[in-house]
Design a protein around this motif. Sequence first.
Motif, PDB file in Angstrom:
ATOM      1  N   LEU A 190       0.832  -1.215   0.000  1.00 29.27           N
ATOM      2  CA  LEU A 190       0.000   0.000   0.000  1.00 29.27           C
ATOM      3  C   LEU A 190       0.856   1.251   0.000  1.00 29.27           C
ATOM      4  O   LEU A 190       0.530   2.245  -0.657  1.00 29.27           O
ATOM      5  CB  LEU A 190      -0.911   0.009   1.234  1.00 29.27           C
ATOM      6  CG  LEU A 190      -2.219  -0.782   1.139  1.00 29.27           C
ATOM      7  CD1 LEU A 190      -2.928  -0.766   2.484  1.00 29.27           C
ATOM      8  CD2 LEU A 190      -3.131  -0.182   0.067  1.00 29.27           C
ATOM      9  N   SER A 191       1.976   1.187   0.738  1.00 26.85           N
ATOM     10  CA  SER A 191       2.809   2.387   0.819  1.00 26.85           C
ATOM     11  C   SER A 191       3.478   2.689  -0.517  1.00 26.85           C
ATOM     12  O   SER A 191       3.913   3.806  -0.770  1.00 26.85           O
ATOM     13  CB  SER A 191       3.859   2.243   1.934  1.00 26.85           C
ATOM     14  OG  SER A 191       4.816   1.297   1.541  1.00 26.85           O
ATOM     15  N   ALA A 206       1.835   1.769  -3.476  1.00 34.60           N
ATOM     16  CA  ALA A 206       0.786   1.853  -4.502  1.00 34.60           C
ATOM     17  C   ALA A 206       0.632   3.291  -4.991  1.00 34.60           C
ATOM     18  O   ALA A 206       0.650   4.230  -4.196  1.00 34.60           O
ATOM     19  CB  ALA A 206      -0.532   1.332  -3.931  1.00 34.60           C
ATOM     20  N   GLN A 214      -4.371  -0.056  -7.596  1.00 42.40           N
ATOM     21  CA  GLN A 214      -3.277  -0.809  -6.931  1.00 42.40           C
ATOM     22  C   GLN A 214      -3.573  -0.953  -5.444  1.00 42.40           C
ATOM     23  O   GLN A 214      -3.308  -1.997  -4.847  1.00 42.40           O
ATOM     24  CB  GLN A 214      -1.940  -0.075  -7.144  1.00 42.40           C
ATOM     25  CG  GLN A 214      -1.377  -0.255  -8.544  1.00 42.40           C
ATOM     26  CD  GLN A 214      -0.121   0.582  -8.768  1.00 42.40           C
ATOM     27  OE1 GLN A 214       0.071   1.619  -8.141  1.00 42.40           O
ATOM     28  NE2 GLN A 214       0.712   0.134  -9.687  1.00 42.40           N
ATOM     29  N   ARG A 215      -4.132   0.095  -4.837  1.00 44.19           N
ATOM     30  CA  ARG A 215      -4.455   0.033  -3.403  1.00 44.19           C
ATOM     31  C   ARG A 215      -5.524  -1.024  -3.146  1.00 44.19           C
ATOM     32  O   ARG A 215      -5.407  -1.857  -2.255  1.00 44.19           O
ATOM     33  CB  ARG A 215      -4.936   1.397  -2.902  1.00 44.19           C
ATOM     34  CG  ARG A 215      -3.800   2.339  -2.675  1.00 44.19           C
ATOM     35  CD  ARG A 215      -4.212   3.618  -1.968  1.00 44.19           C
ATOM     36  NE  ARG A 215      -3.210   4.623  -2.305  1.00 44.19           N
ATOM     37  CZ  ARG A 215      -3.347   5.579  -3.196  1.00 44.19           C
ATOM     38  NH1 ARG A 215      -4.502   5.752  -3.811  1.00 44.19           N
ATOM     39  NH2 ARG A 215      -2.371   6.394  -3.468  1.00 44.19           N
TER      40      ARG A 215
END
Length: 455
Positions: free
Chosen positions: A156-157, A159, A164-165
């Motif tokens: 997530l960090s 993305a 993508q998230r």
Amino acid sequence: MAARTPSTSPSTATSPPPGAPRRAYVLGGNRIPFARAGGKYAQASNQDMLTAALDGLVARFGLQGESIGEVAAGAVLKHSRDFNLTREAVLGSALAATTPAYDVQQACATGLETVVSLSNKIRLGQLESAIAGGVDTTSDAPIAVSDRLRRVLLDLSHARTPQQRLKAIARLRPKDLAPATPRTSEPRTHLSMGEHQALTTAQWQITREAQDEVALRSHQRLAAAYDSGFFDDLVTPYRGLTRDANLRADTSMEKLAKLNPTFGLGLDAPATMTAGNSTPLTDGASTVLLGSAEWAAAHDLTPLAAVVDAEAGAVDFVHGVDGLLMAPVFAVPRLLARHGLSLADLDYVEIHEAFASTVLTTLAAWESEEFGRERLGLDGAFGTVEADRLNVHGSSLAAGHPFAATGGRIVATIAKELHVRRATQVAAGNDAPVRALVSVCAAGGLGLTALLEAA
Ligand SMILES: CC(=O)SCCNC(=O)CCNC(=O)[C@H](O)C(C)(C)COP(=O)(O)OP(=O)(O)OC[C@H]1O[C@@H](n2cnc3c(N)ncnc32)[C@H](O)[C@@H]1OP(=O)(O)O
């Protein structure tokens, strides 16, 4: 706060023979009283406690604003944010910010390892002064997230788009949200330290009564040492504690006998290990001031004891017959042989009381003719350590065992004891060396042992 120890006899720091490495001395120590997990230090972090132990040392020895050669300390249970806990503690202390500092980790041997490695640097001339130490809290232990949640959070960090998230989050399952709490268990066997020691206790047929006697003596001796003022210049009150919270001056064989067994319940042997003869989960920190004879003299400090030598050991507890905490059994004979010494030559011995039966199984192995011949390669038994020179001011059963802080507690205590004994001896016209052995077992089948000699 106790006053700085005046140098009444700096010349007592004996010089090594020409050509030999110079000596490294323990000049003193400071720790905070140890607390029971979830007790007085429940809201304190490792950094809070290590900083407090350091600041107590700084105040005691007048080191405010001083740049020390190096500070090495560590914690067994550490938050990921504490990537260099020791440096942060130094920056938060009254020492000069120009003091280099770093973390060391060798499980329960961490504190002793910092003493040994810094002493070696002093002996080599790389350092003139150093502070060794350790800290641990089980009250503020790090709780990790599951592996999958951690990977999703990392993805997530990185993305860049909402898609993508969403893709990363979609990989999560409800069970991935469960936290992973730290355990005192061995990764390869999934047994806790206590369960491992229960196997060793059964192997060596150690009785409940013998274990309870060790526990009782530990409490009685630690209480007597506090009452006599022995710890006045070794322990600084912190957050309302003036003595180790686990210390039970009023315990007795009767009270200990009433406790239910905690470890070894499923074994084909009597379950003998209880909360009374096992170390409790503990919070605390310790520090030890080390220096060369020259640095000590320049600071008007009295060397208490030289850190002469050390020996590490390890056992194959996964595939072999030796118990998890038995490595010192093998390391000590090697250490003493290097100096032409036997157990009989030692004035004091501290065997870390991980459990009462750790002390008893260590002694049983050393006292066994068969073990001496077959496992240690000796002509017979290695020897024994009588109760009057073993853990003379109590040990971890009474004081508690904040894993990485135990080595510093032991070294500072025994160095002071050596100094007191040597002064009494010299006053009586006896110039014989006064020696002590420190033996610490550790997770992973490790052990670290050290030889100290009164300065
Ligand atoms: C290398 C190494 O060092 S390995 C060692 C690493 N350390 C460890 O593995 C930690 C091992 N210890 C533990 O896990 C825990 O302390 C345990 C499981 C042994 C005990 O945990 P707990 O049950 O929470 O202990 P607790 O402190 O509540 O004590 C249980 C009871 O015994 C009593 N008790 C404990 N010690 C004594 C004593 N010396 N005298 C009288 N009573 C005692 C307590 O008062 C308590 O009684 P209560 O139930 O009436 O209140």
